[in-house]
Structures are given as structure tokens and as C-alpha cells.
Design an enzyme around this catalytic site. Structure first.
Site, PDB file in Angstrom:
ATOM      1  N   TYR A  58      -3.329  -0.261  10.001  1.00 55.09           N
ATOM      2  CA  TYR A  58      -3.299  -0.711   8.608  1.00 55.09           C
ATOM      3  C   TYR A  58      -1.927  -0.440   7.992  1.00 55.09           C
ATOM      4  O   TYR A  58      -1.338  -1.321   7.342  1.00 55.09           O
ATOM      5  CB  TYR A  58      -4.383   0.003   7.810  1.00 55.09           C
ATOM      6  N   SER A  91       0.847  -1.191   0.000  1.00 60.37           N
ATOM      7  CA  SER A  91       0.000   0.000   0.000  1.00 60.37           C
ATOM      8  C   SER A  91       0.877   1.234   0.000  1.00 60.37           C
ATOM      9  O   SER A  91       2.047   1.179   0.399  1.00 60.37           O
ATOM     10  CB  SER A  91      -0.894  -0.012   1.248  1.00 60.37           C
TER      11      SER A  91
END
Length: 255
Positions: free
Chosen positions: A152, A139
Site C-alpha cells: 500500500y 497517504s
């Protein structure tokens, strides 16, 4: 011969029942691969398989459960050599460190970190037999700070460094390992997030979130799948240990 062909290749795609994973599974099949879809939601996986027909199999799998993962991947590898592993399955979380509960952190670790580890560990013996490719979904949060994405981002940072370690440790076994770092991509998850948090204001909030990407829109699942296809194809045979941002300029142009 067409470029980026996966003819006669066998691929495993985790989380292939929806969103990015589904787009990857369909794209791989279109390029000739046999695709094994591992998903916690077997119904969703079966739906993807139904669009591919005899080039795919669905397997109900909890990537956080090592025994479950090992049994499924060994069953696959006993029948055919695994050429490609795509670690796509993952979960999200919104919140800063004060808002992250211990249970949230444990769940993100179990799926986003341990899940990747489980699938790689189970697939390595087959991948070593003639080489292969591992592609991890990292990510933009792996490399830059994002608002309210503490847990996250932590988990995706681990995916990035796992990628580097695997690439280094198995280069002499003919295994390439890379990851991609998507920005905001339009998936059913995004639609659900907007509907849940901004009821009645979906359109304006979709546009607001889209504009956080410098390019002015969210990415599409097909755009992600096409990059994954390239990195898993023989045409990318000189690429390993690399992280590819696909984020509409977010990392480099938002500063």
C-alpha cells in the site's frame, strides 16, 4: 460571491460512491459544481447522485481499465470542459513484504497507480483547454514507514511522485496538481476492517486505532473533503506541486 465557490465548474471524482469520495462529491455539489462520479460500484454512485440530484451523473468505471476510463472521460469532455479531476479511488492492503503475494501487488498497482495514470491521461486534453486542477489522494504512507503496509505504501508513494511530475510538466498549461496525505479516517472501510479482524471487540479496537493519531481521534470524511475543496478552488490558485498532510499530527508528532 462566496469563497471556495465551484459554480460552473465540472468535476470528476473517482470512487465517489462512498467514504471520502462521497463526501468530496457532496461538498463539490454544495459549492455549485457539476459532479461526475466514476465508481466500480454503480449502485453506490447512484446513491450519491440521488443526494445531489441534477448536479451529478454516475458512471460505472474500473479505473484500472484504460479503455473503460478513456471512453467515459472522452464522453464527458465531448459535452463539457473538465475543470477538476479528483483521483480518490483506491484499495488498501495489510502486510509486510513476506505477506504480499504477487497478485496483491499487481492489484494495488492496477488500481492505486495505473488507475491514477489512466484518469490523468484521459483528462489532460480537456484540462489543458483553459486550465484546471488535479487532486490526488496520497497517504501518510507516501512519506513515512508504516507497520505492515508494504504494498500500500509503495503504491501511495507513486501517487506522490506522479503529483510532482504532473505539476512540473503542465504548469505552463494552467494545470495545477496537488495531493493530500490523510492519516486514519473514519470510513465504512475502517468499520469493516475492525468488524472482520476484531469481532466482538469493535469498540475497544476503534478507540485503539483512533489513538494512533496524536490528536486522539480519526479524521472525518468531511474534514478531508473540505481540504480538497480548498485545493480545487480558485482561492488555491498559487498552490501546485504540493503534498498536504491531514493526519492529526501523525507524521510530525509521532517521532
Amino acid at each position: 460571491m462566496s469563497k471556495f465557490s465551484l459554480k460552473d465548474k465540472v468535476a470528476i471524482v473517482t470512487g465517489g460512491g462512498s467514504g471520502i469520495g462521497k463526501a468530496i462529491s457532496l461538498t463539490f455539489a454544495q459549492q455549485g459544481a457539476k459532479v461526475h462520479i466514476l465508481d466500480f460500484n454503480l449502485e453506490a454512485a447512484d446513491d450519491t447522485v440521488s443526494e445531489i440530484s441534477n448536479q451529478a451523473e454516475a458512471h460505472k468505471c474500473d479505473v484500472a481499465n484504460q479503455q473503460n476510463v478513456t471512453e467515459i472521460i472522452q464522453k464527458i469532455s465531448n459535452k463539457e470542459k473538465i475543470d477538476i479531476l479528483v483521483n480518490n479511488a483506491g484499495i488498501a492492503h495489510v502486510g509486510n513484504v513476506e505477506q504480499v503475494e504477487e497478485a496483491d501487488l499487481d492489484r494495488l498497482y492496477d488500481v492505486n497507480i495505473k488507475g491514477v495514470y489512466n484518469c490523468i491521461k484521459a483528462s489532460i486534453p480537456s484540462l489543458k483547454n483553459g486550465g484546471g486542477v488535479i487532486l490526488n489522494l496520497a497517504s501518510i504512507g507516501s512519506t513515512v514507514g508504516l507497520d505492515n503496509r508494504f504494498a500500500y505504501s509503495m503504491s501511495k508513494g507513486a501517487v506522490l511522485t506522479m503529483t510532482y511530475s504532473i505539476a512540473k510538466d503542465y504548469i505552463n498549461d494552467g494545470i495545477r496538481c496537488n495531493c493530500i496525505a490523510p492519516g486514519r479516517v473514519h470510513t465504512p472501510f475502517v468499520d469493516g476492517f475492525i468488524s472482520k479482524n476484531f469481532p466482538g471487540k469493535e469498540k475497544e479496537n476503534f478507540e485503539r486505532l483512533s489513538k494512533t493519531q496524536p490528536i486522539g481521534r480519526m479524521g472525518t470524511t468531511q474534514e478531508i473533503a473540505d481540504l480538497v475543496l480548498f485545493l480545487c478552488s480558485d482561492e488555491a490558485g498559487f498552490i501546485t506541486g504540493s503534498n498536504y498532510p491531514i493526519d492529526g499530527g501523525f507524521v510530525t508528532l509521532n517521532g
